[in-house]
Design an enzyme around this catalytic site. Structure first.
Site, PDB file in Angstrom:
ATOM      1  N   ARG A  75      43.047  96.588 -39.988  1.00  0.00           N
ATOM      2  CA  ARG A  75      43.678  97.882 -39.737  1.00  0.00           C
ATOM      3  C   ARG A  75      42.670  98.826 -39.081  1.00  0.00           C
ATOM      4  NH1 ARG A  75      47.541  96.206 -43.539  1.00  0.00           N
ATOM      5  NH2 ARG A  75      46.130  95.942 -45.274  1.00  0.00           N
TER       6      ARG A  75
ATOM      7  N   ARG B   9      32.801 110.572 -51.499  1.00  0.00           N
ATOM      8  CA  ARG B   9      33.140 109.236 -52.008  1.00  0.00           C
ATOM      9  C   ARG B   9      33.081 109.235 -53.526  1.00  0.00           C
ATOM     10  NH1 ARG B   9      32.546 105.102 -48.350  1.00  0.00           N
ATOM     11  NH2 ARG B   9      33.759 103.976 -49.924  1.00  0.00           N
TER      12      ARG B   9
ATOM     13  N   LYS C 280      26.442  96.219 -41.710  1.00  0.00           N
ATOM     14  CA  LYS C 280      27.753  95.701 -42.115  1.00  0.00           C
ATOM     15  C   LYS C 280      28.470  94.985 -40.966  1.00  0.00           C
ATOM     16  CE  LYS C 280      28.290  99.628 -45.266  1.00  0.00           C
ATOM     17  NZ  LYS C 280      29.066 100.861 -45.507  1.00  0.00           N
TER      18      LYS C 280
ATOM     19  N   PRO D 207      33.248  96.002 -47.284  1.00  0.00           N
ATOM     20  CA  PRO D 207      32.183  95.008 -47.471  1.00  0.00           C
ATOM     21  C   PRO D 207      30.804  95.576 -47.130  1.00  0.00           C
ATOM     22  CG  PRO D 207      34.018  94.059 -46.257  1.00  0.00           C
ATOM     23  CD  PRO D 207      34.315  95.523 -46.427  1.00  0.00           C
ATOM     24  N   GLU D 208      29.837  95.217 -47.947  1.00  0.00           N
ATOM     25  CA  GLU D 208      28.469  95.698 -47.763  1.00  0.00           C
ATOM     26  C   GLU D 208      27.571  94.479 -47.507  1.00  0.00           C
ATOM     27  OE1 GLU D 208      27.650  98.551 -50.976  1.00  0.00           O
ATOM     28  OE2 GLU D 208      29.796  98.716 -51.304  1.00  0.00           O
TER      29      GLU D 208
END
Ligand SMILES: [Zn+2]
Length: 272
Positions: A113, A262, A58, A2-3
C-alpha cells in the site's frame, strides 16, 4: 514497519531462495507500487539475474545483471512471500508484484500500500545509502560514533533513535525495547543523558537487533512454506505492544503514550 531484524530475515531468505536466479517472468497488478511504467519495468527486470541482495537500513536492494537494481521498502503492510512449485501457497496478502523464476518458483511482493518495489539506477541506490545514518550492525558503529550522533541533539531520545538520518534501521518496536533495556524513558531529552546511560544505550542497540535477527524478527507471516522462524521475536518483546500488562522485571503495568508522534511503551519503575 519492518526494521533491521525483519529486513535482515528477508535478506537472508532471499539469498537462500532467489540469489543467482534468472527472472523469466514479471507481473505487476498494482502499477502504483513501482516508479516506472510497467513495460519499462518488465524490460529491465525480465531475463536478468539477481546478482546481489543487500540491506541498507530498512531498504532491500536486489542488484540485477542488467545493471539496474530493485529497491524494496515494505513500509507498514508490505510482505514478501516465496512460492515454491508444488508446495501449498498461503500468501500473506494480495500479491501486487511477482518475479517468476525458471524453476517455477515465484517471489511475491504483497500488500504494497505504502510500500514499493522501485527500479533504480546504481546512482539512485548510492543516493539512498548516502542519505542514511550509520547502521548499528556495521563495524563503524563505535561508541565514539554513537556519542557523536548524540552530541548537539536537543530533542527526546526515542525519536532520535528512530530518525533514519542519525542511525538507520531502527523503528518503533525496537526503539521501545532498546530504551527499556537501557533503563531510559522515551521522553528523556538527549542532553540529560549521563555518560553511563549513553554507554548502556550504545551497548544494548546491537544486542537487541541481533536478538531480533536470531529469533526471526516480528513479522508473523512466513516468507515461504519452509519458514518456521519468522515472528519468533514477538514473545520476547518486554514493553512493545504490552500496554497494561505487568512489567517482566518489576510487575508494574506497562505504560503507553504518544512520544514524537509514535506510540511509546515503557515502565515507570524500570526506566528513568
Ligand atoms: Zn518495570
Amino acid at each position: 514497519m519492518p526494521e533491521i531484524p525483519e529486513m535482515e530475515t528477508y535478506k537472508n531468505y532471499l539469498q537462500r531462495s532467489v540469489l543467482g536466479k534468472r527472472i523469466v517472468g514479471t507481473e505487476i497488478t498494482r502499477a502504483r507500487s513501482t516508479n516506472v511504467p510497467t513495460d519499462e519495468f518488465v524490460r529491465w527486470v525480465q531475463d536478468t539475474s539477481i546478482e546481489q541482495v543487500l540491506r541498507y537500513g530498512k531498504y532491500l536492494i536486489l542488484a540485477l545483471s542488467s545493471g539496474k537494481a530493485l529497491c524494496a521498502h515494505m513500509m507498514l503492510d508490505g510482505r514478501m512471500y516465496y512460492e515454491v512449485a508444488g508446495e501449498p501457497v498461503e500468501l500473506p496478502g494480495r500479491s501486487h508484484i511477482r518475479l517468476k523464476f525458471a524453476d517455477h518458483s515465484i517471489l511475491h511482493f504483497c500488500d504494497l500500500r505504502l510500500g514499493y518495489l522501485k527500479l533504480l539506477e546504481p546512482s539512485q541506490v548510492d543516493a539512498i545509502k548516502e542519505g542514511l545514518g550509520l547502521d548499528p550492525l556495521d563495524a563503524e558503529f563505535s561508541l565514539a560514533a554513537f556519542l557523536k550522533i548524540l552530541s548537539g541533539k536537543r530533542g527526546m531520545i526515542k525519536p532520535l533513535l528512530m530518525d533514519q538520518k542519525n542511525i538507520s534501521g531502527i523503528g518503533n518496536a525496537y526503539a521501545n525495547e532498546i530504551l527499556f533495556a537501557a533503563g531510559i524513558l522515551p521522553e528523556r531529552k538527549t542532553p540529560t543523558l549521563t555518560d553511563g546511560e549513553k554507554e548502556r544505550l550504545y551497548g544494548v542497540i546491537p544486542d537487541l537487533l541481533q536478538q531480533g535477527i536470531a529469533k526471526g524478527g516480528y513479522i508473523e507471516e512466513p516468507f515461504a512454506p519452509w519458514d518456521k522462524l519468522s515472528g519468533g521475536m514477538i514473545p520476547h518483546f518486554k514493553v512493545y505492544d504490552r500496554t497494561g500488562q505487568p512489567c517482566l522485571q518489576c510487575g508494574e503495568p506497562i505504560q503507553q503514550k504518544i512520544v514524537g508522534g509514535r506510540n511509546a511503551y515503557y515502565c515507570l519503575t524500570c526506566q528513568h
